[in-house]
Scaffold this active site. Structure first.
Site, mmCIF file in Angstrom:
data_model
loop_
_atom_site.group_PDB
_atom_site.id
_atom_site.type_symbol
_atom_site.label_atom_id
_atom_site.label_comp_id
_atom_site.label_asym_id
_atom_site.label_seq_id
_atom_site.Cartn_x
_atom_site.Cartn_y
_atom_site.Cartn_z
ATOM 1 N N CYS A 1 33.974 52.495 45.128
ATOM 2 C CA CYS A 1 35.367 52.490 44.465
ATOM 3 C C CYS A 1 35.171 53.331 43.048
ATOM 4 O O CYS A 1 36.140 54.092 42.589
ATOM 5 C CB CYS A 1 35.809 51.233 43.876
ATOM 6 N N GLU B 1 34.061 41.693 36.395
ATOM 7 C CA GLU B 1 33.066 40.920 37.214
ATOM 8 C C GLU B 1 31.721 41.342 36.512
ATOM 9 O O GLU B 1 31.680 41.943 35.652
ATOM 10 C CB GLU B 1 33.125 41.519 38.691
ATOM 11 N N ASN C 1 33.487 47.568 51.764
ATOM 12 C CA ASN C 1 32.645 48.736 51.643
ATOM 13 C C ASN C 1 31.319 47.908 51.122
ATOM 14 O O ASN C 1 30.212 48.352 51.497
ATOM 15 C CB ASN C 1 33.190 49.526 50.445
ATOM 16 N N GLU D 1 40.178 44.217 41.301
ATOM 17 C CA GLU D 1 39.108 45.337 41.290
ATOM 18 C C GLU D 1 39.960 46.316 42.142
ATOM 19 O O GLU D 1 39.491 45.934 43.481
ATOM 20 C CB GLU D 1 37.734 44.859 41.497
#
Ligand code: NAD
Length: 499
Positions: free
Chosen positions: A293, A472, A161, A259
């Protein structure tokens, strides 16, 4: 070497020893350009032997890179950032072709990717310091100190994405810490990491430090299981993340950053400014065709504001969500990643209707002029569902906003937390004390108060619960790409024992 953006994919979609290349393999996958829905290339799938070759190259190149100073690595990463900015427009156009997102969003992804290299390049020297530790007896007897050392080869696996940005979020901290990388993108968006490879080489990253393999789950499994891969950094669905964690412990034990997916919520209290809440709900649902997400598809709205919010969000969506060719400047909704994913989203709209949902706008496939072959979807706003509906429980990963009424603060916190996901959440209220109170009780890695989907490189990003672990985009991320070595030093002339 000078970076020049390629005109097509003919130079190969693998990256080894500082160059684009390809491999011989009996199986291939279709590379589809989402904007037009056409197959534009065939890409070989990496076998376990090919993965082994790439990991060995990365392993051989890592020690010399790891021994350079963090300051020198930082200088190279700043050059990477400069090159990304210099070629931002060409890279943004490639990102549109790779992913189908509107060009205005692709430009933001590229700009933030440059910032990510500057951030990790800039902090590396300061953060990668060891500590000096005082021991009993004082420094005339013994001392200890620590070093932060790179792991070695980091195996990175990405989703489709945010193809360029996801790769950068993994590669920038890994390289800043002195590791080498083997990156496997999603087969749905395989080109961006190869373009990044050419930029890294042009900026001075030594050959072999960054490498790209291609393929589906099998290539990912081979990477996770490889004994020379010392850490795995993964972005994708919960199901794949669970597999990655298991696979990363089959041959040897590796730390894993996961993630994963989300089913986030935006809670709008009735003391909110309606127009601002509408803006946040738009940001929470319709960026990147809803394929984000952190998206808050569950929009909980307190009953006192329900009618005015619903009317305003439908009006705003009707006015602003122009679906069209993602290369056009005024397009705000581009193509979904592929036909299969569009069918999945349409399936959720259908299931919502069957479970009593009312579609207030959109929810259907469209065929914009000039790009009729792509998988385009007019974003949906759906009301009338209960928390038990399939669309309310499962991650849709598409542009479907679900409006869910609520009465009290206690009730909405319980309902919001009643999910196995925990990636993000939002609170909208005119009462900031309530904003902070609710934020503290929501089980999510990121909470937005009176805003939604902000992403800054110095702010940690990652999930609670099944949305993953590790972070992250922050100082901790750089530290997490190192392992701490403790060193004891006896500074006396003699050494004694206790026997
Ligand atoms: P996916 O899990 O299908 O695939 C992700 C990657 O994993 C791909 O490269 C795929 O080839 C690889 N893969 C699949 N099975 C594997 C295995 N057993 N071992 C190793 N690799 C394997 O996810 P997707 O469809 O590409 O992406 C969408 C999902 O990713 C959504 O759930 C979304 O929420 C999540 N996502 C999370 C974040 C985040 O930062 N939390 C960001 C983007 C996307």
């Amino acid at each position: 070497m000078v970076f020049t953006a390629p005109s097509d994919l003919s130079g190969g979609l693998y990256f080894l020893n500082g160059k684009r290349t390809t491999v011989e393999a009996s199986e291939t996958f279709d590379v589809i350009e989402p904007r037009i829905g056409k197959v534009v290339a065939q890409c070989p799938k990496a076998t376990a032997q090919i993965v082994d070759e790439y990991v060995k190259v990365a392993s051989a190149a890592q020690p010399a890179w790891g021994e350079t100073t963090a300051l020198d690595r930082g200088k190279v990463l700043h050059k990477v950032a400069d090159l990304i900015r210099e070629h931002a427009e060409e890279l943004a156009v490639w990102e549109v072709k790779t992913n189908g997102k509107p060009i205005y969003e692709a430009r933001c992804d590229i700009a933030s990717s440059a910032d990510t290299f500057d951030f990790f390049g800039g902090i590396a020297t300061a953060v990668l310091q060891g500590d000096s530790l005082e021991l009993p007896g004082g420094p005339s007897q013994r001392i200890a100190y620590t070093r932060r050392e790179p792991y070695g080869v980091i195996g990175c696996i990405g989703a489709w994405n945010y193809p360029f940005q996801t790769c950068v979020w993994k590669v920038a901290p890994a390289l800043a810490a002195g590791n080498s990388v083997v990156y496997k993108p999603s087969p749905f968006a395989p080109a961006s990491p190869v373009l990044l490879g050419e930029i890294l080489t042009a900026a001075g990253v030594p050959d072999g430090v960054y490498n790209v393999i291609q393929g589906e789950g099998e290539a990912g499994i081979a990477l996770c299981e490889h004994q020379l891969v010392a850490k795995v950094s993964f972005t994708g669905s919960v199901a794949s993340g669970e597999a990655v964690q298991r696979q990363s412990a089959t041959k040897n034990v590796k730390p894993v950053t996961l993630e994963l997916g989300g089913k986030s919520e935006l809670i709008i209290f009735d003391d909110s400014n309606v127009q601002s809440a509408v803006a946040a709900a738009m940001l929470a649902n319709f960026l990147n065709q809803g394929q984000v997400c952190t998206n808050a598809t569950r929009v909980f709205v307190q009953r006192g504001i329900l009618a005015s919010f619903t009317e305003a969000i439908v009006k705003e969506a009707n006015e602003k969500l122009k679906v069209g060719d993602p290369l056009l400047e005024d397009t705000r909704v581009g193509a979904n990643i592929n036909e299969g994913h569009l069918q999945r989203i349409l399936g959720y709209v259908e299931s919502a209707k069957q479970e009593g949902g009312v579609v207030l706008r959109g929810g259907e496939r469209v065929h914009p002029e000039g790009v009729e072959g792509g998988a385009y979807f007019d974003p949906a706003i759906i009301t009338g569902l209960t928390d038990e509906a399939k669309a309310v429980r499962e991650e849709i990963f598409g542009a479907c906003m679900l409006i869910l009424p609520f009465d009290t603060e206690e009730e909405v916190i319980a309902r919001a937390n009643n999910t196995t996901y925990g990636l993000a959440a939002g609170v909208f209220s005119g009462n900031l004390a309530r904003g902070h109170r609710v934020a503290a009780r929501l089980q999510a890695g990121t909470v937005f108060i009176n805003t939604y989907n902000d992403t800054e490189v110095n702010v940690p990003f990652g999930g609670f619960k099944n949305s993953g672990h590790g972070r992250e985009n922050c100082i901790d991320t750089l530290r997490a790409h190192t392992q701490t070595k403790a060193i004891y030093v006896n500074v006396q002339d003699t050494t004694e024992h206790c026997f």
